[in-house]
Design a protein around this motif. Structure first.
Motif: not given
Length: 447
Positions: A32-56
């Motif tokens: 669970l902690m890894k999933e939370h940390d991965d989500l933080l990482t994804l938001n930092s490198v994969c997130g943004g308005s240019s993505q069609f699919f957004q990340l929570p």
């Protein structure tokens, strides 16, 4: 509630949810902690308005409920009654809007549901399923599957959704270095305005992701083992998915690895998928027709002036189609394939691919035009029309005399093709292939 964790909606504390593990063992807490940390990482490198699919967005992780309650100021009298297990806080994924839920209810749910208010639901976007069974008595309104045909019936942009999947998966693969295993793509409500009628798309569930270590096989394995979110190589949305995947990979300087991933994804497709026919009902004639159409689409001559990567991809697809057709067009080989589910498809050699394509085209034309020994004038007239300068087709050399003679003979006796091919020079083979491609294209256009 899932096997790994339960998600609780915090109605009075804004648009957030709590994701809490079911089993408080050490491994589950670490996951669970890894999933939370991965989500933080994804938001930092994969997130943004240019993505069609957004990340929570992830808002914080806690090793037990009491740490969370103390930090956010929950008093004992206001206790939410949750177990004392590890959890993390994330942005809420809202159900689809009322108007879209109404459309889903009216179009796809069984009659008893249509007399009730539209359900609150998330919709899974299954582009890997071309169609869905209609009218099933068993319906999951919380996680409703939207296949490609349902997506189109709702007026949603299937190609943009496919491209968005390719963009997000490539971002996860090549910007975050994760394999993307078991991620989900959903249609949901807008997080800032749940009443908005604008469809909103999110990518969720990251607890199964692992580093891929630069291995295309690991990435493809994750793609194949996932639910049928991604379009298959034979589907109409595949090109949109693949183009976006490659373009995003190029941004991370990972184009060669991404190209290898897509080629391997094609190879692990079933023979039936590659030809686009039904495994349980396709007849031999349907298989031959599907092969002829697909091989003409991916014929190397058609891609001769395309960029190198597109030309090479077309050549590989042309060879794979040949291998699939050879396995399914022979009843004994097809029965063995259906029984044994042979390993991933290996491309045929280009020489074999040329011969198979030529044989299928010539046999098909012979049957369509009812050519026999008595109809030689018809054959010669057909070949002459191919060689008219006005047609815009020129075969190796000045006149294409060899190709004309070879086609004339083989249209009467296709069984001699293999021997004729073996005795051709490389220049004659090229000339002959150009003639066959021209013939196939003319016949497909009805000329």
């Amino acid at each position: 509630m899932g096997s790994f964790a339960t998600v609780f909606v915090s109605e009075g504390r804004g648009g957030v949810v709590l994701k809490q593990i079911q089993d408080p063992c050490k491994d589950a807490v670490a996951m669970l902690m890894k999933e939370h940390d991965d989500l933080l990482t994804l938001n930092s490198v994969c997130g943004g308005s240019s993505q069609f699919f957004q990340l929570p967005r992830a808002h914080g992780s806690y090793t037990d409920y009491y740490s969370f309650a103390q930090e956010v100021g929950i008093q004992r009298t206001e206790d939410m009654g949750l177990p004392p297990h590890a959890l993390y806080v994330m942005q809420r994924i809202w159900p689809v809007s009322h108007w879209l839920a109404t459309s889903i209810r009216d179009l796809f749910l069984p009659q008893p549901f249509r007399d009730q208010p539209p359900p609150q639901l998330l919709a899974r976007l299954y582009l890997g399923n071309g169609t869905s069974r209609q009218g099933s008595r068993f319906v999951n309104t919380e996680n409703f599957p939207l296949s490609a045909d349902r997506i189109e019936l709702l007026g949603l942009p299937a190609d943009k959704i496919a491209a968005g999947m390719g963009q997000m998966l490539a971002s996860i693969n090549f910007k975050a270095g994760r394999d993307g295993r078991d991620i989900e793509f959903v249609l949901c409500g807008h997080p800032e305005n749940p009443l908005s009628k604008v469809p909103f798309y999110e990518c969720i569930d990251f607890n199964q992701m692992r580093p891929h270590g630069g291995s295309a096989i690991v990435i493809v394995s994750s793609m194949v083992s996932n639910d049928p979110y991604y379009p298959r190589p034979w589907s109409p949305q595949w090109h949109a998915f693949a183009d976006a995947y490659l373009a995003t990979a190029a941004e991370a300087n990972e184009f060669p690895l991404a190209h290898d991933v897509l080629q391997k994804a094609i190879m692990v497709s079933s023979h039936y998928e590659l030809l686009g026919v039904a495994a349980d009902t396709a007849t031999t004639e349907e298989i031959r027709r599907a092969y002829r159409q697909a091989a003409l689409k991916w014929h190397p001559d058609k891609w001769a002036t395309s960029p190198d990567r597109q030309r090479d991809a077309a050549q590989e697809r042309f060879k794979l189609l040949c291998a699939a057709y050879e396995a399914l067009s022979d009843p004994d080989k097809r029965e063995a394939y259906d029984r044994q589910h042979t390993p991933p498809l290996k491309p045929a050699s280009m020489e074999d691919a040329w011969v198979v394509f030529s044989r299928v085209v010539i046999e098909s034309v012979k049957e369509e035009m009812q050519i026999s020994d008595d109809t030689a004038p018809t054959v010669l007239k057909l070949i002459a029309s191919l060689l008219l300068p006005a047609s815009g087709f020129y075969f190796g050399g000045l006149s294409g005399v060899f190709a004309s003679n070879a086609l004339s003979i083989l249209l009467i006796n296709p069984h001699g093709l293999t021997n004729v091919w073996r005795n051709m020079t490389p220049e004659q083979k090229r000339e002959f292939q150009a003639a066959v491609f021209c013939l196939a294209r003319q016949r497909s256009e009805g000329t």
